[in-house]
Write a protein that holds these residues in place. Structure first.
Motif, PDB file in Angstrom:
ATOM      1  N   GLY A  94      -6.946  -2.107   2.227  1.00  0.00           N
ATOM      2  CA  GLY A  94      -7.667  -3.312   3.343  1.00  0.00           C
ATOM      3  C   GLY A  94      -6.769  -3.014   4.746  1.00  0.00           C
ATOM      4  N   THR A  95      -6.071  -2.634   5.152  1.00  0.00           N
ATOM      5  CA  THR A  95      -5.071  -1.950   6.656  1.00  0.00           C
ATOM      6  C   THR A  95      -5.563  -0.829   7.168  1.00  0.00           C
ATOM      7  OG1 THR A  95      -2.839  -3.573   5.551  1.00  0.00           O
ATOM      8  CG2 THR A  95      -3.103  -1.841   7.666  1.00  0.00           C
ATOM      9  N   SER A 172      -6.237 -14.922   5.103  1.00  0.00           N
ATOM     10  CA  SER A 172      -6.194 -14.691   3.741  1.00  0.00           C
ATOM     11  C   SER A 172      -5.145 -15.817   3.428  1.00  0.00           C
ATOM     12  CB  SER A 172      -4.451 -13.672   4.070  1.00  0.00           C
ATOM     13  OG  SER A 172      -4.785 -12.649   4.417  1.00  0.00           O
ATOM     14  N   ASP A 197     -13.138  -9.618   8.719  1.00  0.00           N
ATOM     15  CA  ASP A 197     -12.541  -8.609   7.093  1.00  0.00           C
ATOM     16  C   ASP A 197     -13.056 -10.093   6.258  1.00  0.00           C
ATOM     17  OD1 ASP A 197     -10.549  -8.341   5.161  1.00  0.00           O
ATOM     18  OD2 ASP A 197      -9.297  -7.932   6.835  1.00  0.00           O
ATOM     19  N   HIS A 200     -10.620 -11.041   1.393  1.00  0.00           N
ATOM     20  CA  HIS A 200     -10.619 -12.059  -0.235  1.00  0.00           C
ATOM     21  C   HIS A 200     -11.617 -12.642  -0.758  1.00  0.00           C
ATOM     22  CE1 HIS A 200      -6.327 -13.746  -0.779  1.00  0.00           C
ATOM     23  NE2 HIS A 200      -6.196 -13.072   0.339  1.00  0.00           N
ATOM     24  N   LYS A 226      -9.633  -8.187  -5.027  1.00  0.00           N
ATOM     25  CA  LYS A 226      -9.560  -9.254  -5.349  1.00  0.00           C
ATOM     26  C   LYS A 226     -10.643 -10.022  -5.836  1.00  0.00           C
ATOM     27  CE  LYS A 226      -5.934  -9.279  -0.884  1.00  0.00           C
ATOM     28  NZ  LYS A 226      -6.359  -8.239  -0.051  1.00  0.00           N
TER      29      LYS A 226
HETATM   30  N1  PLP Z   1      -7.337  -8.161   5.194  1.00  0.00           N
HETATM   31  C1  PLP Z   1      -7.488  -9.318   4.659  1.00  0.00           C
HETATM   32  C2  PLP Z   1      -7.709 -10.908   5.101  1.00  0.00           C
HETATM   33  C3  PLP Z   1      -6.173  -9.542   3.805  1.00  0.00           C
HETATM   34  O1  PLP Z   1      -6.189 -10.427   2.752  1.00  0.00           O
HETATM   35  C4  PLP Z   1      -5.665  -8.325   3.370  1.00  0.00           C
HETATM   36  C5  PLP Z   1      -4.234  -8.163   2.100  1.00  0.00           C
HETATM   37  O2  PLP Z   1      -4.155  -9.364   1.639  1.00  0.00           O
HETATM   38  C6  PLP Z   1      -4.940  -6.879   3.615  1.00  0.00           C
HETATM   39  C7  PLP Z   1      -6.096  -7.176   5.010  1.00  0.00           C
HETATM   40  C8  PLP Z   1      -4.814  -6.445   3.288  1.00  0.00           C
HETATM   41  O3  PLP Z   1      -5.308  -5.173   2.025  1.00  0.00           O
HETATM   42  P1  PLP Z   1      -3.737  -4.145   1.606  1.00  0.00           P
HETATM   43  O4  PLP Z   1      -3.083  -4.683   1.164  1.00  0.00           O
HETATM   44  O5  PLP Z   1      -5.105  -3.690   0.927  1.00  0.00           O
HETATM   45  O6  PLP Z   1      -3.631  -3.523   2.927  1.00  0.00           O
END
Ligand code: PLP
Length: 417
Positions: A94-95, A172, A197, A200, A226
């Motif tokens: 996600g990042t 999150s 994003d 969740h 998730k």
């Molecule tokens: N965006 C949101 C809203 C998240 O809650 C998370 C992870 O908890 C991420 C992005 C990041 O995902 P990742 O852990 O796969 O980098």
């Protein structure tokens, strides 16, 4: 696991231990889920052997005829599931997906406006500890002190003052419906791009249990692991006009060879998420979260925002005079695993916290419904009402283990074709 047991019994034991943990405990971590055997089969397949830099039919390696099919299917299924014009299924997390959007549309030093980490936002939305907070000039909106819900008026006022190039929406640990339409209006007023994003809530969006941002946002990012119940990874949805730019940022900009086994597993996940059974699953996650929230509230627990509209909620433990850290540790010893979490305007550090976050994706995957949520609330209350009592924690852990026997850990997805 026979081959693994022979080759590396130590790692085989680690995996068996984890399997026992996932079977015998009640997991209430809002960002986790238990995937189907079909998703695991794809993840553990020989597609992991293949290098496939590039995109279907435009690869830098020969021999991509099968992985091309997997990636094309993943893309088409994701587009159909979310009603999007374009999808990139290669981001490893996600990042990385968020970074890809920023690096496509922004220059270092540009202003972004995202949700405050301590009010429920994510690190990658411009938090100071993340590179996203260092590369860009990041500003944050948050929740109101009265309702603990997103303060849209404040976000609008800030947007008018700051004139961000991009507004980032998503969270999150936020338990209420997010008004994507309102954020679109705010973005339009100040000429900003809108990125949402849905890491969740993606499973809820796919199931129709939360409004979709797709009609409103320029970019939608998400994880697959998730509520969507797929492999660990991510994807990006966007309008056609940004398709080539986004693809070019993901590869060759940020990543090398895509994980083709994971992409195949994403295709399986998108197929599963388009079934009627998954739509019911998404709605049941929310019903369970509401039921668990109500049951705890009835026992005197303070719920941040008063209730929930999605798969999670935060409990403010301040009136119980216990910290999130102590509560989470005691509950884990009692067979109930969740995470400590800062609550908005928390006076405790992020390592200690005044709250816990509770999510229902896994218990719902295991087939639990509202009546089971009442039992879980009873166990939580027993443990937290006598938090030093380790004999009680052991007793609850035994009860939980016995209870969990009745609930499978692998979802069996009925395919409709
Ligand atoms: N965006 C949101 C809203 C998240 O809650 C998370 C992870 O908890 C991420 C992005 C990041 O995902 P990742 O852990 O796969 O980098």
């Amino acid at each position: 696991m026979t081959a693994l047991m022979k080759a590396d019994p130590v790692i085989a034991r680690v995996i068996s231990g984890e399997e026992r943990r996932e079977t015998e405990k009640i997991i209430l971590i809002a960002s986790e889920n238990y995937v189907s055997q079909a998703v695991m089969d794809a993840q553990g397949s020989i597609l992991s052997n293949k290098y496939a830099e590039g995109y279907p039919a435009k690869r830098f390696y020969e021999g991509c005829e099968y992985v091309d099919q997997a990636e094309s299917l993943a893309i088409e299924r994701a587009k159909a599931l979310f009603g999007a014009e374009h999808c990139n299924v290669q981001p490893l997390s996600g990042t990385v997906a968020n970074l890809a959007v920023y690096l496509t549309m922004l220059k270092p030093g540009d202003r972004i406006l995202g949700m405050n980490l301590s009010h429920g936002g994510h690190l990658s939305h411009g938090a100071p500890a993340s590179f996203t907070g260092r590369i860009f000039e990041s500003h944050h909106y948050g929740v109101s002190r009265e309702t603990y819900t997103i303060d849209y008026d404040e976000a609008e006022t800030m947007a008018k003052r700051i004139r961000p190039k991009m507004i980032v929406v998503g969270a999150s640990s936020y338990s209420r419906i997010i008004d994507f339409e309102r954020f679109r209006r705010i973005a339009d007023e100040v000429g900003a791009l809108l990125m949402t994003d849905i890491a969740h809530i993606a499973g809820l969006v796919a199931a129709g249990a939360h409004p979709s941002p797709v009609p409103h946002a320029d970019f939608v990012t998400s994880t697959t692991h998730k509520t969507l119940r797929g492999p660990r990874g991510a994807f990006i949805l966007c309008k056609k006009e940004y398709a080539d730019l986004i693809d070019h940022t993901v590869f060759p900009g940020l990543q090398g060879g895509p994980f083709m086994n994971i992409i195949a597993a994403k295709a399986v996940c998108f197929k599963e998420a388009s079934t009627q059974q998954f739509r019911e699953y998404g709605h049941q996650i929310v019903k369970n979260a509401k039921a668990l929230c109500q049951a705890l509230k009835a026992k005197g627990y303070e719920i941040v925002t008063g209730s929930t509209d999605n798969h999670l909620f935060l409990v403010n433990l301040t009136n119980r005079e216990i910290t999130g850290r102590d509560a989470a540790r005691a509950l884990d010893r009692a067979g109930i695993t969740l995470n400590k979490n800062v609550i908005p305007f928390d006076t405790q550090s992020p390592y200690v916290t005044s709250g816990i976050r509770i999510g229902t994706p896994i218990v719902t995957t295991r087939g639990m419904k509202e009546k089971e949520m009442d039992l879980i609330a009873d166990w939580i209350d027993r443990v937290l009402s006598d938090i030093e009592n380790e004999t009680l924690q052991k007793q609850v852990a035994d009860e939980v283990r016995e209870f969990c026997r009745g609930y499978p850990t692998r979802p069996v997805v009925l395919h409709e074709d």
